[in-house]
Write a protein that holds these residues in place. Structure first.
Motif, PDB file in Angstrom:
ATOM      1  N   ILE A 162       0.801  -1.229   0.034  1.00 14.86           N
ATOM      2  CA  ILE A 162      -0.235   0.183  -0.023  1.00 14.86           C
ATOM      3  C   ILE A 162       0.819   1.163  -0.207  1.00 14.86           C
ATOM      4  O   ILE A 162       0.511   2.207  -0.570  1.00 14.86           O
ATOM      5  CB  ILE A 162      -1.053  -0.058   1.223  1.00 14.86           C
ATOM      6  N   GLY A 163       1.972   1.168   0.696  1.00 13.01           N
ATOM      7  CA  GLY A 163       2.895   2.419   0.713  1.00 13.01           C
ATOM      8  C   GLY A 163       3.569   2.579  -0.461  1.00 13.01           C
ATOM      9  O   GLY A 163       3.492   3.977  -1.026  1.00 13.01           O
ATOM     10  N   ALA A 190       3.966   2.367   7.491  1.00 10.72           N
ATOM     11  CA  ALA A 190       4.870   1.320   7.921  1.00 10.72           C
ATOM     12  C   ALA A 190       4.356   0.564   8.970  1.00 10.72           C
ATOM     13  O   ALA A 190       3.797   1.224   9.839  1.00 10.72           O
ATOM     14  CB  ALA A 190       6.312   1.842   8.232  1.00 10.72           C
ATOM     15  N   SER A 228      -4.327   2.647   9.451  1.00 15.30           N
ATOM     16  CA  SER A 228      -4.647   1.657  10.652  1.00 15.30           C
ATOM     17  C   SER A 228      -5.076   0.270   9.985  1.00 15.30           C
ATOM     18  O   SER A 228      -4.609  -0.073   8.945  1.00 15.30           O
ATOM     19  CB  SER A 228      -5.896   2.492  11.543  1.00 15.30           C
ATOM     20  N   MET A 271       1.970  -8.392   3.422  1.00 17.73           N
ATOM     21  CA  MET A 271       1.447  -8.559   4.717  1.00 17.73           C
ATOM     22  C   MET A 271      -0.029  -9.311   4.738  1.00 17.73           C
ATOM     23  O   MET A 271      -0.084 -10.372   5.693  1.00 17.73           O
ATOM     24  CB  MET A 271       1.265  -7.275   5.282  1.00 17.73           C
TER      25      MET A 271
HETATM   26  P1  NDP Z   1       3.640  -4.627   3.499  1.00 20.10           P
HETATM   27  O1  NDP Z   1       4.092  -5.494   4.434  1.00 20.10           O
HETATM   28  O2  NDP Z   1       3.410  -5.242   2.135  1.00 20.10           O
HETATM   29  O3  NDP Z   1       4.538  -3.339   3.519  1.00 20.10           O
HETATM   30  C1  NDP Z   1       4.842  -2.771   4.633  1.00 20.10           C
HETATM   31  C2  NDP Z   1       5.920  -1.903   4.117  1.00 20.10           C
HETATM   32  O4  NDP Z   1       6.376  -1.129   5.556  1.00 20.10           O
HETATM   33  C3  NDP Z   1       7.476  -2.596   3.732  1.00 20.10           C
HETATM   34  O5  NDP Z   1       7.897  -1.845   2.705  1.00 20.10           O
HETATM   35  C4  NDP Z   1       8.081  -2.700   4.877  1.00 20.10           C
HETATM   36  O6  NDP Z   1       9.623  -2.874   4.592  1.00 20.10           O
HETATM   37  C5  NDP Z   1       7.805  -1.380   5.605  1.00 20.10           C
HETATM   38  N1  NDP Z   1       8.557  -1.436   6.997  1.00 20.10           N
HETATM   39  C6  NDP Z   1       7.971  -2.512   7.860  1.00 20.10           C
HETATM   40  N2  NDP Z   1       8.595  -2.131   8.970  1.00 20.10           N
HETATM   41  C7  NDP Z   1       9.547  -1.089   8.855  1.00 20.10           C
HETATM   42  C8  NDP Z   1      10.523  -0.401   9.635  1.00 20.10           C
HETATM   43  N3  NDP Z   1      10.845  -0.794  10.833  1.00 20.10           N
HETATM   44  N4  NDP Z   1      11.095   0.654   9.238  1.00 20.10           N
HETATM   45  C9  NDP Z   1      10.904   1.168   7.764  1.00 20.10           C
HETATM   46  N5  NDP Z   1       9.948   0.495   6.940  1.00 20.10           N
HETATM   47  C10 NDP Z   1       9.293  -0.693   7.713  1.00 20.10           C
HETATM   48  O7  NDP Z   1       2.244  -3.998   4.420  1.00 20.10           O
HETATM   49  P2  NDP Z   1       1.035  -3.550   3.531  1.00 20.10           P
HETATM   50  O8  NDP Z   1       1.305  -2.647   2.329  1.00 20.10           O
HETATM   51  O9  NDP Z   1       0.007  -4.642   3.315  1.00 20.10           O
HETATM   52  O10 NDP Z   1       0.573  -2.884   4.813  1.00 20.10           O
HETATM   53  C11 NDP Z   1       0.566  -1.168   4.763  1.00 20.10           C
HETATM   54  C12 NDP Z   1      -0.167  -0.624   5.820  1.00 20.10           C
HETATM   55  O11 NDP Z   1      -1.513  -1.227   5.857  1.00 20.10           O
HETATM   56  C13 NDP Z   1       0.164  -1.169   7.285  1.00 20.10           C
HETATM   57  O12 NDP Z   1      -0.028  -0.197   8.274  1.00 20.10           O
HETATM   58  C14 NDP Z   1      -0.882  -2.321   7.474  1.00 20.10           C
HETATM   59  O13 NDP Z   1      -0.840  -2.496   8.940  1.00 20.10           O
HETATM   60  C15 NDP Z   1      -1.778  -1.684   7.030  1.00 20.10           C
HETATM   61  N6  NDP Z   1      -3.245  -2.897   6.837  1.00 20.10           N
HETATM   62  C16 NDP Z   1      -2.736  -3.969   5.979  1.00 20.10           C
HETATM   63  C17 NDP Z   1      -3.787  -4.663   5.442  1.00 20.10           C
HETATM   64  C18 NDP Z   1      -3.566  -6.117   4.810  1.00 20.10           C
HETATM   65  O14 NDP Z   1      -4.473  -7.050   4.757  1.00 20.10           O
HETATM   66  N7  NDP Z   1      -2.437  -5.956   3.986  1.00 20.10           N
HETATM   67  C19 NDP Z   1      -5.175  -4.633   6.199  1.00 20.10           C
HETATM   68  C20 NDP Z   1      -5.109  -3.715   7.121  1.00 20.10           C
HETATM   69  C21 NDP Z   1      -4.253  -2.768   7.306  1.00 20.10           C
HETATM   70  P3  NDP Z   1      10.324  -4.367   4.783  1.00 20.10           P
HETATM   71  O15 NDP Z   1       9.439  -5.099   3.760  1.00 20.10           O
HETATM   72  O16 NDP Z   1      11.673  -4.004   4.071  1.00 20.10           O
HETATM   73  O17 NDP Z   1      10.059  -4.414   6.071  1.00 20.10           O
END
Ligand code: NDP
Length: 244
Positions: free
Chosen positions: A19-20, A84, A135, A186
């Motif tokens: 999503i990011g 994140a 969230s 995720m």
């Molecule tokens: P992803 O795991 O696909 O992406 C998460 C991103 O955050 C990755 O680029 C990851 O980097 C980065 N990240 C994680 N930890 C750190 C850190 N310590 N420092 C810097 N960067 C970090 O997740 P999604 O895109 O699915 O999720 C995005 C948001 O949406 C989150 O807040 C999640 O909780 C929320 N969400 C997601 C849902 C889902 O079903 N996917 C449902 C509801 C909410 P790296 O890969 O290098 O760790």
């Protein structure tokens, strides 16, 4: 409804994947100058290859001092997306202190910290701004094996509301989007099992998980002036899951 962010500077955390990453690309397409923060350099390299105008910032946001260092030179920011997060699933009785700490560090403490850094600049410039915290439906509904994740997102929802209260007078709006499952990296961790997925989709009135674009569109709306009077909300992007 046309949304443009021409002349705005946006910072997106966790912009390497999912999503990011899609949010960073969408903001750039809408004219914003985008700073993408994540901890895996390879993801930043491929993002910049895909969209050369994006400014990459490599930082582990679970590290307070490293975050401070990495963000000290980013300059003025008008739009912030605190995206994140980590999600490690554990049955409640097996939750470890390490998992608790890392989850709260990234999902809550880093969101607070990055928002502090960005909002201090907004306040000093008197420019206002818009912040969206990502969230989850898990902030408001108990999900098996999600004790720590649910708790972090519940905390993030309250953080959103207090930030809205305290930053509103500076014309800084703070809202969250609360998606249902999205099949990113995720999402796949928790919901790849078809039986488990079916149990969840059967509780979503629209009968499907969210697409990345569903979430990105809501983020763009909340960042934009189209939501100029919306502040402190937790907006479900869940096909009706939380309504039932
Ligand atoms: P992803 O795991 O696909 O992406 C998460 C991103 O955050 C990755 O680029 C990851 O980097 C980065 N990240 C994680 N930890 C750190 C850190 N310590 N420092 C810097 N960067 C970090 O997740 P999604 O895109 O699915 O999720 C995005 C948001 O949406 C989150 O807040 C999640 O909780 C929320 N969400 C997601 C849902 C889902 O079903 N996917 C449902 C509801 C909410 P790296 O890969 O290098 O760790």
């Amino acid at each position: 409804m046309e949304i443009t962010f021409a002349g705005k500077r946006a910072l997106v955390t966790g912009a390497g994947k999912g999503i990011g990453r899609a949010t960073a690309l969408a903001l750039s397409r809408c004219g914003a100058e985008v700073m993408a923060v994540t901890r895996t350099q390879a993801d930043l390299d491929s993002l910049v290859l895909e969209c050369p105008s994006i400014k990459p910032v490599c930082a582990d946001l679970s590290d307070w001092d490293a975050t401070e260092q990495a963000l000290k030179d980013v300059g003025p920011v008008d739009l912030l997306v605190n995206n994140a997060a980590c999600a490690k699933l554990q049955p409640f009785l097996e939750v470890t202190p390490e998992q608790f700490d890392i989850s709260f560090n990234v999902n809550v403490k880093a969101a607070l910290h990055v928002a502090q850094i960005v909002a201090r600049g907004m306040v000093a410039r008197g420019s206002g701004g818009s912040i969206v915290n990502i969230s989850s439906q898990a902030s408001q509904c108990a999900l098996r094996d999600h004790a720590v994740y649910c708790a972090t997102k519940g905390a993030l929802d309250m953080l959103t509301k207090v930030m809205a209260l305290e930053l509103g007078p500076y014309k800084i709006r703070v809202n969250s989007v609360n998606p249902t499952v999205v099949m990113t990296e995720m999402g796949r961790l928790g919901w790849s099992d078809p039986e488990k997925a079916k149990t969840m989709t059967s509780r979503i009135p629209l009968g499907r998980f969210a697409e990345v674009e569903d979430v990105v569109n809501s983020i763009l709306f909340l960042l934009s002036d189209k939501s100029a009077m919306t502040n402190g909300v937790t907006l479900p992007v869940d096909g009706g899951f939380l309504a039932c």
